[in-house]
Write a protein that holds these residues in place. Sequence first.
Motif, PDB file in Angstrom:
ATOM      1  N   MET A   1       0.847  -1.188   0.000  1.00 49.96           N
ATOM      2  CA  MET A   1       0.000   0.000   0.000  1.00 49.96           C
ATOM      3  C   MET A   1       0.883   1.239   0.000  1.00 49.96           C
ATOM      4  SD  MET A   1      -3.284   0.858   2.326  1.00 49.96           S
ATOM      5  CE  MET A   1      -4.142  -0.378   1.361  1.00 49.96           C
ATOM      6  N   LYS A   2       0.615   2.145  -0.914  1.00 49.33           N
ATOM      7  CA  LYS A   2       1.448   3.331  -1.115  1.00 49.33           C
ATOM      8  C   LYS A   2       1.107   4.399  -0.083  1.00 49.33           C
ATOM      9  CE  LYS A   2       4.227   5.644  -4.069  1.00 49.33           C
ATOM     10  NZ  LYS A   2       5.570   5.202  -4.415  1.00 49.33           N
ATOM     11  N   LEU A   3       2.138   4.889   0.600  1.00 47.40           N
ATOM     12  CA  LEU A   3       1.940   5.836   1.710  1.00 47.40           C
ATOM     13  C   LEU A   3       2.933   6.977   1.587  1.00 47.40           C
ATOM     14  CD1 LEU A   3       1.432   4.913   5.449  1.00 47.40           C
ATOM     15  CD2 LEU A   3       3.247   6.504   4.819  1.00 47.40           C
ATOM     16  N   LEU A   4       2.457   8.202   1.842  1.00 48.46           N
ATOM     17  CA  LEU A   4       3.335   9.372   1.909  1.00 48.46           C
ATOM     18  C   LEU A   4       3.457   9.798   3.362  1.00 48.46           C
ATOM     19  CD1 LEU A   4       4.985  11.609   0.529  1.00 48.46           C
ATOM     20  CD2 LEU A   4       2.867  12.952   0.402  1.00 48.46           C
ATOM     21  N   LEU A   5       4.693   9.859   3.847  1.00 51.59           N
ATOM     22  CA  LEU A   5       4.985  10.286   5.220  1.00 51.59           C
ATOM     23  C   LEU A   5       5.525  11.706   5.170  1.00 51.59           C
ATOM     24  CD1 LEU A   5       5.592   9.877   8.261  1.00 51.59           C
ATOM     25  CD2 LEU A   5       7.741   8.774   7.556  1.00 51.59           C
ATOM     26  N   VAL A   6       4.830  12.635   5.846  1.00 50.80           N
ATOM     27  CA  VAL A   6       5.220  14.048   5.835  1.00 50.80           C
ATOM     28  C   VAL A   6       5.596  14.449   7.259  1.00 50.80           C
ATOM     29  CG1 VAL A   6       4.606  16.358   5.096  1.00 50.80           C
ATOM     30  CG2 VAL A   6       3.478  14.379   4.041  1.00 50.80           C
TER      31      VAL A   6
ATOM     32  N   ALA B   1       8.868  -1.760   7.127  1.00 57.42           N
ATOM     33  CA  ALA B   1       8.928  -3.109   7.692  1.00 57.42           C
ATOM     34  C   ALA B   1       7.532  -3.676   7.938  1.00 57.42           C
ATOM     35  CB  ALA B   1       9.720  -3.079   9.001  1.00 57.42           C
ATOM     36  N   ALA B   2       6.551  -2.775   8.135  1.00 61.36           N
ATOM     37  CA  ALA B   2       5.169  -3.212   8.361  1.00 61.36           C
ATOM     38  C   ALA B   2       4.429  -3.489   7.055  1.00 61.36           C
ATOM     39  CB  ALA B   2       4.417  -2.151   9.170  1.00 61.36           C
ATOM     40  N   GLY B   3       5.121  -3.294   5.919  1.00 59.60           N
ATOM     41  CA  GLY B   3       4.516  -3.667   4.643  1.00 59.60           C
ATOM     42  C   GLY B   3       4.046  -2.524   3.774  1.00 59.60           C
ATOM     43  N   PHE B   4       4.262  -1.284   4.213  1.00 58.73           N
ATOM     44  CA  PHE B   4       3.851  -0.140   3.398  1.00 58.73           C
ATOM     45  C   PHE B   4       4.977   0.259   2.439  1.00 58.73           C
ATOM     46  CE2 PHE B   4       1.467   0.163   7.366  1.00 58.73           C
ATOM     47  CZ  PHE B   4       0.176   0.367   6.905  1.00 58.73           C
ATOM     48  N   THR B   5       4.598   0.780   1.275  1.00 60.82           N
ATOM     49  CA  THR B   5       5.557   1.378   0.347  1.00 60.82           C
ATOM     50  C   THR B   5       5.587   2.867   0.643  1.00 60.82           C
ATOM     51  OG1 THR B   5       5.077  -0.271  -1.331  1.00 60.82           O
ATOM     52  CG2 THR B   5       6.131   1.749  -2.071  1.00 60.82           C
ATOM     53  N   VAL B   6       6.733   3.355   1.141  1.00 62.38           N
ATOM     54  CA  VAL B   6       6.764   4.677   1.766  1.00 62.38           C
ATOM     55  C   VAL B   6       7.597   5.669   0.957  1.00 62.38           C
ATOM     56  CG1 VAL B   6       7.323   5.957   3.873  1.00 62.38           C
ATOM     57  CG2 VAL B   6       6.585   3.564   4.020  1.00 62.38           C
ATOM     58  N   ASP B   7       7.007   6.824   0.657  1.00 64.17           N
ATOM     59  CA  ASP B   7       7.731   7.999   0.202  1.00 64.17           C
ATOM     60  C   ASP B   7       7.716   9.007   1.349  1.00 64.17           C
ATOM     61  OD1 ASP B   7       8.374   7.085  -2.321  1.00 64.17           O
ATOM     62  OD2 ASP B   7       6.581   7.923  -3.248  1.00 64.17           O
ATOM     63  N   THR B   8       8.720   9.891   1.374  1.00 65.72           N
ATOM     64  CA  THR B   8       8.782  10.853   2.467  1.00 65.72           C
ATOM     65  C   THR B   8       8.903  12.271   1.930  1.00 65.72           C
ATOM     66  OG1 THR B   8      11.198  10.673   2.643  1.00 65.72           O
ATOM     67  CG2 THR B   8       9.874   9.202   4.022  1.00 65.72           C
ATOM     68  N   ALA B   9       8.356  13.210   2.701  1.00 63.25           N
ATOM     69  CA  ALA B   9       8.487  14.634   2.402  1.00 63.25           C
ATOM     70  C   ALA B   9       8.824  15.347   3.704  1.00 63.25           C
ATOM     71  CB  ALA B   9       7.195  15.177   1.800  1.00 63.25           C
ATOM     72  N   GLN B  10       9.683  16.372   3.615  1.00 64.64           N
ATOM     73  CA  GLN B  10      10.147  17.045   4.830  1.00 64.64           C
ATOM     74  C   GLN B  10       9.468  18.388   5.076  1.00 64.64           C
ATOM     75  OE1 GLN B  10      14.336  17.713   4.433  1.00 64.64           O
ATOM     76  NE2 GLN B  10      14.149  18.741   2.460  1.00 64.64           N
TER      77      GLN B  10
ATOM     78  N   THR C   1       5.157   2.504  -8.928  1.00 62.03           N
ATOM     79  CA  THR C   1       4.664   1.127  -8.937  1.00 62.03           C
ATOM     80  C   THR C   1       5.457   0.195  -8.029  1.00 62.03           C
ATOM     81  OG1 THR C   1       6.037   0.581 -10.864  1.00 62.03           O
ATOM     82  CG2 THR C   1       3.787   1.330 -11.278  1.00 62.03           C
ATOM     83  N   ALA C   2       6.667   0.599  -7.642  1.00 62.62           N
ATOM     84  CA  ALA C   2       7.476  -0.277  -6.793  1.00 62.62           C
ATOM     85  C   ALA C   2       8.030   0.429  -5.574  1.00 62.62           C
ATOM     86  CB  ALA C   2       8.628  -0.870  -7.613  1.00 62.62           C
ATOM     87  N   GLY C   3       7.798   1.762  -5.454  1.00 58.05           N
ATOM     88  CA  GLY C   3       8.324   2.491  -4.315  1.00 58.05           C
ATOM     89  C   GLY C   3       9.679   3.089  -4.628  1.00 58.05           C
ATOM     90  N   SER C   4       9.951   4.291  -4.069  1.00 63.66           N
ATOM     91  CA  SER C   4      11.179   4.997  -4.395  1.00 63.66           C
ATOM     92  C   SER C   4      12.413   4.313  -3.861  1.00 63.66           C
ATOM     93  CB  SER C   4      11.110   6.433  -3.858  1.00 63.66           C
ATOM     94  OG  SER C   4      10.869   6.422  -2.469  1.00 63.66           O
ATOM     95  N   ASP C   5      12.273   3.427  -2.888  1.00 66.23           N
ATOM     96  CA  ASP C   5      13.428   2.745  -2.319  1.00 66.23           C
ATOM     97  C   ASP C   5      13.610   1.345  -2.887  1.00 66.23           C
ATOM     98  OD1 ASP C   5      14.024   4.897  -0.737  1.00 66.23           O
ATOM     99  OD2 ASP C   5      12.842   4.185   0.953  1.00 66.23           O
TER     100      ASP C   5
END
Length: 221
Positions: A1-6, A22-31, A178-182
Amino acid sequence: MKLLLVEDSERLRQTLRHGLAAAGFTVDTAQDGLEAKQFLESYAYELVVLDLMLPKMDGIAVLRSLPTAGLRPRVLVLSARDQVADRIEALNAGADDYLTKPFSFDEIVARLHALARRPQQAQAVAIAHGALTWDPLSHGATVNRQPLPLTPREFAVLGLLLRHRGRTFSRQEILERTAGSDSDVSDRSVEVLVFGLRRKLDTAGLQGLIETRRGAGYLIP
């Protein structure tokens, strides 16, 4: 599941990013808020974890910039502001849930899973383009009402290009979406992915639907 962490705190941002991945989310981050807005305008997310006290653009402004209809991420606000008035303001601005700092990581994950379980009917919208229909609710695509067999990543790429018709996406952007930035997957794999998708579309009678812009990427005009 695609998630944005701000989150503007780098230490907390990195800690949460690793934990959520680690909990299974596909994470992008913004500062900061402006970076978050740019991510939200460029990519589709199912979930957003949003701080309120952000530099450049605060969390309330980010919430108000989200679309009020159509595909829209669910937002969990994570803030040190613990007054009832703060919660009311965020919820009225479009937040779906509110959690104050300090927090339990397990509770964040539980609340995100609860948000993910909410019915999608009010948000997800099928997209029709000529004989092609792409439906996020059924997670299926059809051509002239006949099923188009796609892999999950082919389905995601097709949806990305349909939702943003006329915009060219680079291989790196498609990979991140589609695969996450990491992801460790090479952006070269996108060529293989698009080749396979085109072949299926051609077989279904939709020759030339996905165009290539040399040196730039792919689009559906």
